[in-house]
Structures are given as structure tokens and as C-alpha cells.
Scaffold this active site. Structure first.
Site, short mmCIF file in Angstrom:
data_model
loop_
_atom_site.label_atom_id
_atom_site.label_comp_id
_atom_site.label_asym_id
_atom_site.label_seq_id
_atom_site.Cartn_x
_atom_site.Cartn_y
_atom_site.Cartn_z
N ARG A 179 -21.88 15.62 -53.33
CA ARG A 179 -21.57 16.71 -54.19
C ARG A 179 -21.21 16.73 -55.93
O ARG A 179 -21.12 15.92 -56.29
CB ARG A 179 -19.39 17.03 -53.06
CG ARG A 179 -18.85 15.62 -53.92
CD ARG A 179 -17.79 16.31 -53.59
NE ARG A 179 -16.60 15.40 -53.41
CZ ARG A 179 -15.29 15.18 -53.48
NH1 ARG A 179 -14.93 16.45 -53.22
NH2 ARG A 179 -14.31 14.34 -53.17
N ARG A 180 -21.21 17.81 -56.50
CA ARG A 180 -20.47 18.07 -57.31
C ARG A 180 -21.82 17.86 -58.37
O ARG A 180 -22.29 17.41 -59.60
CB ARG A 180 -19.16 17.30 -58.41
CG ARG A 180 -18.13 16.75 -57.20
CD ARG A 180 -17.56 16.01 -58.44
NE ARG A 180 -15.72 16.36 -57.72
CZ ARG A 180 -14.76 15.62 -57.60
NH1 ARG A 180 -15.73 14.16 -57.13
NH2 ARG A 180 -14.14 15.55 -56.98
N PHE A 214 -13.42 21.64 -47.23
CA PHE A 214 -12.72 22.34 -48.60
C PHE A 214 -12.92 24.16 -48.15
O PHE A 214 -11.95 24.88 -47.72
CB PHE A 214 -12.39 22.01 -49.65
CG PHE A 214 -12.76 22.23 -50.52
CD1 PHE A 214 -13.90 23.31 -51.16
CD2 PHE A 214 -13.06 21.34 -51.10
CE1 PHE A 214 -14.17 23.40 -52.13
CE2 PHE A 214 -13.77 20.87 -52.20
CZ PHE A 214 -15.08 22.09 -52.76
FE1 HAS Z 1 -7.87 18.11 -46.68
C1 HAS Z 1 -9.81 16.45 -49.46
C2 HAS Z 1 -6.99 14.62 -45.58
C3 HAS Z 1 -5.47 19.72 -44.44
C4 HAS Z 1 -7.88 21.20 -48.56
N1 HAS Z 1 -9.03 18.74 -48.56
C5 HAS Z 1 -9.64 17.94 -49.56
C6 HAS Z 1 -10.40 18.88 -50.97
C7 HAS Z 1 -10.00 20.24 -50.33
C8 HAS Z 1 -9.20 19.54 -49.41
C9 HAS Z 1 -9.84 21.14 -51.04
O1 HAS Z 1 -7.55 12.56 -46.12
C10 HAS Z 1 -11.37 18.58 -51.44
C11 HAS Z 1 -10.84 18.15 -52.42
C12 HAS Z 1 -11.88 17.47 -54.56
O2 HAS Z 1 -12.49 18.74 -54.49
O3 HAS Z 1 -11.86 16.31 -54.14
N2 HAS Z 1 -6.91 17.41 -45.37
C13 HAS Z 1 -6.95 16.54 -44.87
C14 HAS Z 1 -5.66 16.40 -43.70
C15 HAS Z 1 -5.32 17.31 -43.52
C16 HAS Z 1 -5.57 18.25 -44.58
C17 HAS Z 1 -5.89 14.46 -42.60
N3 HAS Z 1 -7.17 20.29 -46.59
C18 HAS Z 1 -6.24 21.03 -46.53
C19 HAS Z 1 -6.14 21.73 -45.91
C20 HAS Z 1 -6.14 22.64 -47.75
C21 HAS Z 1 -7.50 21.30 -47.61
C22 HAS Z 1 -4.92 22.91 -45.65
C23 HAS Z 1 -6.48 23.70 -48.22
C24 HAS Z 1 -5.81 24.95 -47.30
N4 HAS Z 1 -8.94 16.38 -47.84
C25 HAS Z 1 -8.25 14.98 -46.32
C26 HAS Z 1 -8.78 13.80 -47.18
C27 HAS Z 1 -10.06 15.00 -47.89
C28 HAS Z 1 -9.70 16.14 -48.35
C29 HAS Z 1 -8.30 12.75 -47.57
C30 HAS Z 1 -10.20 13.42 -49.31
C31 HAS Z 1 -11.90 13.29 -49.50
C32 HAS Z 1 -12.49 12.38 -50.11
O4 HAS Z 1 -12.72 11.92 -49.34
O5 HAS Z 1 -12.54 13.12 -51.17
C33 HAS Z 1 -4.18 18.41 -42.68
O6 HAS Z 1 -3.76 18.82 -43.48
C34 HAS Z 1 -4.77 19.25 -41.58
C35 HAS Z 1 -4.10 18.77 -40.04
C36 HAS Z 1 -4.22 20.19 -40.11
C37 HAS Z 1 -4.67 20.38 -38.07
C38 HAS Z 1 -5.00 21.76 -37.49
C39 HAS Z 1 -4.18 22.37 -36.82
C40 HAS Z 1 -4.88 23.55 -36.00
C41 HAS Z 1 -3.80 24.93 -36.28
C42 HAS Z 1 -5.00 26.15 -36.03
C43 HAS Z 1 -4.09 26.58 -34.32
C44 HAS Z 1 -4.95 27.27 -33.98
C45 HAS Z 1 -4.36 28.07 -33.14
C46 HAS Z 1 -5.55 29.59 -32.83
C47 HAS Z 1 -3.52 29.08 -32.85
C48 HAS Z 1 -4.21 18.88 -37.54
C49 HAS Z 1 -2.62 24.89 -36.85
C50 HAS Z 1 -5.97 28.96 -31.41
C51 HAS Z 1 -6.62 29.92 -30.34
C52 HAS Z 1 -7.33 30.25 -29.21
C53 HAS Z 1 -7.57 30.80 -28.25
C54 HAS Z 1 -7.94 28.24 -29.67
#
Ligand code: HAS
Ligand code: CU
Length: 552
Positions: A435-436, A371
Site C-alpha cells: 500500500r501507499r 478501511f
Molecule cells: Fe480498523 C487499520 C483493527 C474497525 C478504519 N482501520 C485501519 C485503518 C483505517 C481503519 C482507516 O488492529 C488504516 C489506517 C492506516 O492508514 O494505516 N479496526 C480494527 C478493529 C476494528 C476496526 C479490531 N477500522 C475500524 C473501523 C474503521 C476502521 C470502524 C473506520 C470507521 N484496523 C485495525 C488494525 C489496523 C486497522 C489492527 C492496522 C492494520 C495495519 O497493519 O496497519 C473493530 O472495531 C471492528 C469491530 C466490528 C465488528 C463488526 C460488528 C458488525 C456490525 C454490523 C451488524 C450488521 C447488521 C445487519 C445488524 C465486530 C455492527 C445484518 C443483517 C443481516 C440480515 C445479515
């Protein structure tokens, strides 16, 4: 003196509040890094680790983000759809003040040592009722302001029936609908469970139910942070790089997909929790993988914008456009570095949601690493980029070349600090560092001493990264104050504008169906009922209740 617009004053009030909490939260971040890395052995008795951890999480994850988002949104709806009506503006202010009252109640309670419950305030940890009442007021305030923004959009639409609505306004509506629907969960647990329990009206609390209601909110909360950053990427970045929006319709569709798929997925935070059948976990994990798609669409769209802008500037070859991006412009560099962080961050998210892999990383520092590179890098670095033009835009001051240079220093320090700290967190997490919790040598257990003090996995990397992040944040606060109050007033041609890009194909109207909000909210509700109603009924009947605990 602020620029004349009354709407900009409202936007500025939110942004200034955001930076107050950024200041408080990042100081706590430094303290925490120092304790967690074993550099400070003991904080003074009036400032224990868990109080600092709670203040850090609440200030940055909840207060900085939300206030910043509302400031950015109000400025953007004013820019793209004109002056707010007096009623809408008054509602915006009403929401602002309700949020301030709620914030003061919650923060004072935390600082007084009556609510060291972390930003997730899991039951059975029991805080003072003021903390929960403050949270409830804060949520209601955010609804009032959010509804005000949406009202502005729908008024505009009524007055311009033949025109396509501005993309920015559309995104504001999507984000607020997501937020309001998500908050129903946290409002339910806070108002129906936690307030009566903390007031002593009930002795026990149904923990599984309260955590489920929390994560029903907690996951979409992370998209509530992300979507404004995406709005900046879609709407403003093409303009900053001399290009155009790759596809207006694709951008709208990605926001709709976030609205419908972000909410019925909270169980991916509860994969390790007993009391929820694996079939329901499976459904929610599948929906989580659906919500990855709009992020992949966004990545695609960004690459397309970069490439077409580069080619417009004469780039040739497969990757020639890479050299044509304006890396010397902090308004672009900062979100761009954030995008780079978001690639491993997204991969980490997909790892987390994969049940068997989550068994390894859940409740370890890995998740904290995850996160910090999602919200703490991709989102916050986009917000930094926004700050550099939004604040002078709102205050009518100049943004000079030397400010831009200091800005670059600030974001590079942030990126380096975050890279060191978050990489260490991921690695330590894989070794099992929890954590925590505060620093511990686990009773001088030789395995822990060996594992957490090695070359690759060393807890000392946390304070080193945290220190760089702290330097960066103090520089950011200084630059904010400068841009808000001290920089010279801009003349007419020095005025800093809100960057709004044109679409690559303005003649293409987005499909009408994308504007059918009732349909999308309807689908969202159906998915929520599908994913949650049976397990929640089960929890209401079968999960045991617990008395509250105060562990600090
Ligand atoms: Fe997460 C836990 C799954 C996205 C925030 N997440 C957390 C916690 C936070 C958080 C705060 O499935 C902890 C909560 C706590 O206190 O317990 N998360 C995901 C998944 C995604 C995801 C599947 N999380 C986020 C985002 C957050 C965030 C966004 C904040 C803004 N997360 C989890 C899971 C947990 C979790 C479990 C629980 C774990 C546990 O065991 O407790 C997806 O939405 C991610 C999709 C993103 C992509 C990336 C696409 C890339 C892009 C950039 C392109 C770059 C360019 C530049 C164009 C597939 C868009 C490139 C240029 C070049 C030249 C190379
Ligand atoms: Cu999540």
C-alpha cells in the site's frame, strides 16, 4: 431559502462543506484507481500520484467526515434539545470558521505540492509548516464546535433535572469527549514536534514518538467516524422500519465502552514497529479486543430492532421479519448495506489486530481494503442515508419518490463498486501488493506480473470499482445540490422530519451511573496512562531522531 432556524443554517454550512470535499476527494479517488490499476501510466507532472493520494485521504477521511458529522450533530441537538443559545451558536460558527481557515491552509499546501505526506503525515516525510499549522487550527476549530454541542446538552440537562437526557444528545457528548481526548495526541505531535521541525527550529524529529502520538489519535479517529453512524442506527433506523429502540440503556453503555476503550489501543497500528516492547503491544491488543464488544452489542441491538419491527408488522417464523424491512427506502437501504459491509470489515479488523496475522497483511493493500469497507462503506453509506432526509429537512424542501429512486441507484452503484474494489484489495494484499505506492510492475519481475494480473488478484479490479464509485459519487453530489437548492419547497405536510425513534420500554430509566461523565473520563485517563506512560517515557529517552525528507 433555508428553513427559518438559525441552528439549521449552521448545520447546513457544515454539510455543504462536507460535500465540497466529497466532490474533490472522490475525483482524486478515480484518478488514483486509474493509476494504481495501470490504466493511466503517468499523470501530468503537476499532479503526481502522491499529491492525489494525499488530497484523496485528507479530503475524504478528515474533511468530509468531520464536517458531515458536525452538521448532523448540530441538526440533531437542535431537534432533540431545542434552539441553541446565542453564545453556543456563536461558538459553533467560530469553530466552523477556524476549521475552514485551517482547511484552506492545509489543502492549498497539498495542492501546491508542498505536503505530499498522505493523510497520516508520518515523519520523517516533511511538509511545509503551513500544512501543520493548518492542521492545528483545524483541530482547535473542531474542539470549539464540539464543546459548543456539549454545552448545549449540559444546559438542557440543568433545565430539565428530572428528565432522562435525549439519547441523541448523550451520544453527541460521548463522541465529542472521545474526539477531544484523542486529538490531544495529534495536537502534541503537530505543535511540539512537527511545527518547530518544519520551521527549522529543530533539525531532527523523534519518529517513533510522533507515530505513537499519531496513532493515539488515529485509532479513536476511526470511532469518531463510526459513532455518528451508530447514532443513526440506534436513534433513527428503528423509526424508519416502523419499530422502536431495543434498549436505550444498552445504546448508552455501548457509547461509554467506546469512550473508555478506543484510545489506549493505538499500538495495533504499530505492531510491526521496532522500539515498542511486545508486552505493551499485548496490553493494547487486549484492549482492542475489548473495543470490539460495543460493536457486537450494536449488531445485537440492530437485529433485535429488525426482528421486533418485523413482528409488529405481522412477520412469523424465525426469519420472517427479514421480508418486512423497507428496502425500497434509501434512508434505510443505504445504512443497511453499510451494516452488511461492516460484518466482513469487523472480521478484518480482528485479523489485523492479531499480531501474527498482521505480519502478513500490514503495509499491504489488504489494510486499504479494510478501511474502504469500514469508513468507505459502513460509515459513508450511513451518511448517504442521512443526507437524503437531512438536507431537505434543513432546507425545507421536498424529497420526492423519484429522488428516492435515484438515491437507490446511487447507493447500489456505490455498494457494487466498493465490493469489487475492496475485495480485490484484500486479495491483492494477501498476495503481497504493497500500500501507499503507485502502480508498479516491480521492474517487470515475473512473479509480480503473474500474481497481480491473474483472474482472482488483478490490479485492474481497482479502476473498475473506482469508476463505479466515481459515478455514484457524482450522482450523490447532483442529488445533494438538488435537495439543497433546487427541489420544490415543502408544504407543511410534506416537511421532511429528523427521524427520532421511541424506546421500546420508555418507562425504564437508564442507570444514573451512565451519566457520570467524570467517572468515565477518569477511567479512560487511567487506561491511557496504563497503556502509554511507560512506553512513551522509553521513547523519549531511547529512540533516535531523524532529519526530515522530501521524497516527492
Ligand atoms: Fe480498523 C487499520 C483493527 C474497525 C478504519 N482501520 C485501519 C485503518 C483505517 C481503519 C482507516 O488492529 C488504516 C489506517 C492506516 O492508514 O494505516 N479496526 C480494527 C478493529 C476494528 C476496526 C479490531 N477500522 C475500524 C473501523 C474503521 C476502521 C470502524 C473506520 C470507521 N484496523 C485495525 C488494525 C489496523 C486497522 C489492527 C492496522 C492494520 C495495519 O497493519 O496497519 C473493530 O472495531 C471492528 C469491530 C466490528 C465488528 C463488526 C460488528 C458488525 C456490525 C454490523 C451488524 C450488521 C447488521 C445487519 C445488524 C465486530 C455492527 C445484518 C443483517 C443481516 C440480515 C445479515
Ligand atoms: Cu485502529
Amino acid at each position: 431559502m433555508l428553513a427559518k432556524s438559525k441552528d439549521n443554517r449552521l448545520a447546513f454550512a457544515f454539510i455543504a462543506t462536507a460535500f465540497l470535499f466529497f466532490f474533490i476527494g472522490t475525483i482524486c479517488g478515480l484518478l488514483q484507481g486509474l493509476v494504481r490499476g495501470g490504466v493511466i501510466k503517468q499523470l501530468p507532472y503537476w499532479l503526481d500520484y502522491y499529491k492525489v493520494l494525499t488530497t484523496h485521504g485528507v479530503s475524504l477521511a478528515l474533511l468530509f467526515t468531520t464536517n458531515f458529522i458536525y452538521g448532523f450533530f448540530f441538526a440533531g441537538v437542535h431537534k432533540t434539545m431545542g434552539n441553541l443559545s446565542a453564545k453556543v451558536r456563536a461558538a459553533g460558527w467560530g469553530g466552523f470558521w477556524l476549521m475552514i481557515i485551517g482547511t484552506i491552509m492545509a489543502v492549498v499546501t497539498v495542492l501546491a505540492g508542498d505536503a505530499s505526506v498522505l493523510y497520516t503525515f508520518y515523519a520523517p516525510l516533511k511538509a511545509s509548516p503551513f500544512f501543520y499549522i493548518g492542521l492545528a487550527l483545524w483541530v482547535i476549530g473542531s474542539w470549539v464546535s464540539g464543546i459548543a454541542m456539549m454545552a448545549h446538552y449540559f444546559q438542557w440537562k440543568k433545565q430539565h433535572p428530572q428528565e432522562t437526557t435525549p439519547l441523541f444528545g448523550y451520544m453527541v457528548v460521548g463522541t465529542n469527549l472521545l474526539w477531544i481526548t484523542a486529538c490531544l495526541g495529534v495536537a502534541a505531535t503537530v505543535v511540539l514536534q512537527m511545527i518547530p521541525w518544519s520551521l527549522g527550529m529543530t533539525d531532527k524529529i523523534n519518529i517513533l514518538l510522533s507515530r505513537t502520538l499519531f496513532w493515539y489519535f488515529g485509532h479513536p479517529l476511526v470511532y469518531f467516524w463510526l459513532l455518528p453512524a451508530y447514532a443513526y442506527w440506534y436513534v433513527s433506523i428503528p423509526k424508519l422500519i416502523g419499530g422502536k429502540i431495543f434498549s436505550d440503556s444498552l445504546a448508552r453503555l455501548s457509547f461509554i465502552l467506546f469512550l473508555i476503550f478506543s484510545i489506549p489501543v493505538g499500538f495495533h497500528h504499530q505492531l510491526m514497529e521496532p522500539g515498542i516492547g511486545e508486552g505493551w503491544k499485548f496490553i493494547q491488543v487486549s484492549l482492542t479486543l475489548m473495543v470490539v464488544i460495543p460493536s457486537l452489542m450494536t449488531a445485537f441491538s440492530m437485529f433485535a430492532s429488525f426482528e421486533s419491527a418485523g413482528r409488529r408488522k405481522g412477520a412469523t417464523g424465525l426469519f420472517g421479519w427479514w421480508k418486512k424491512l423497507p428496502y425500497g427506502d434509501v434512508r434505510f437501504l443505504s445504512p443497511f448495506l453499510g451494516m452488511l459491509f461492516f460484518i466482513p470489515a469487523g472480521i478484518g479488523g480482528i485479523i489485523n489486530t492479531s499480531y501474527q496475522l498482521d505480519e502478513i497483511v500490514h503495509n499491504t493493500l489488504w489494510v486499504v481494503g479494510h478501511f474502504h469497507i469500514t469508513v468507505g462503506a459502513a460509515v459513508v453509506m450511513s451518511f448517504f442515508g442521512i443526507t437524503y432526509w437531512l438536507v431537505p429537512h434543513l432546507t425545507g424542501r421536498t424529497f420526492s419518490k423519484s429522488m428516492n429512486r435515484l438515491g437507490i441507484l446511487q447507493v447500489v452503484l456505490w455498494a457494487v463498486g466498493m465490493f469489487i474494489m475492496s475485495t480485490a484489495m484484500h486479495v491483492l494484499g494477501l498476495y503481497g501488493a504493497p500500500r501507499r505506492t503507485a502502480y508498479s510492475t516491480y521492474g517487470n519481475d515475473p512473479v509480480a506480473l503473474d500474481w497481480f494480473h491473474g483472474l482472482v488478484a488483478n490490479q485492474l479490479y481497482l479502476p473498475i470499482g473506482a469508476f463505479l464509485l466515481f459515478l455514484s459519487s457524482m450522482l450523490m453530489v447532483y442529488l445533494f445540490i438538488h435537495l439543497a437548492f433546487l427541489a420544490p419547497k415543502a408544504t407543511a405536510d410534506e416537511r421532511v422530519d429528523f427521524p427520532i425513534s421511541e424506546a421500546e420500554h420508555p418507562e425504564e430509566k437508564p442507570p444514573v451511573i451512565l451519566d457520570k461523565w467524570k467517572l468515565w473520563v477518569g477511567i479512560c485517563v487511567v487506561l491511557i496512562l496504563l497503556a502509554y506512560s511507560v512506553p512513551v517515557m522509553d521513547m523519549l529517552h531511547h529512540s533516535p531522531a531523524s532529519p526530515g525528507y522530501r521524497t516527492w
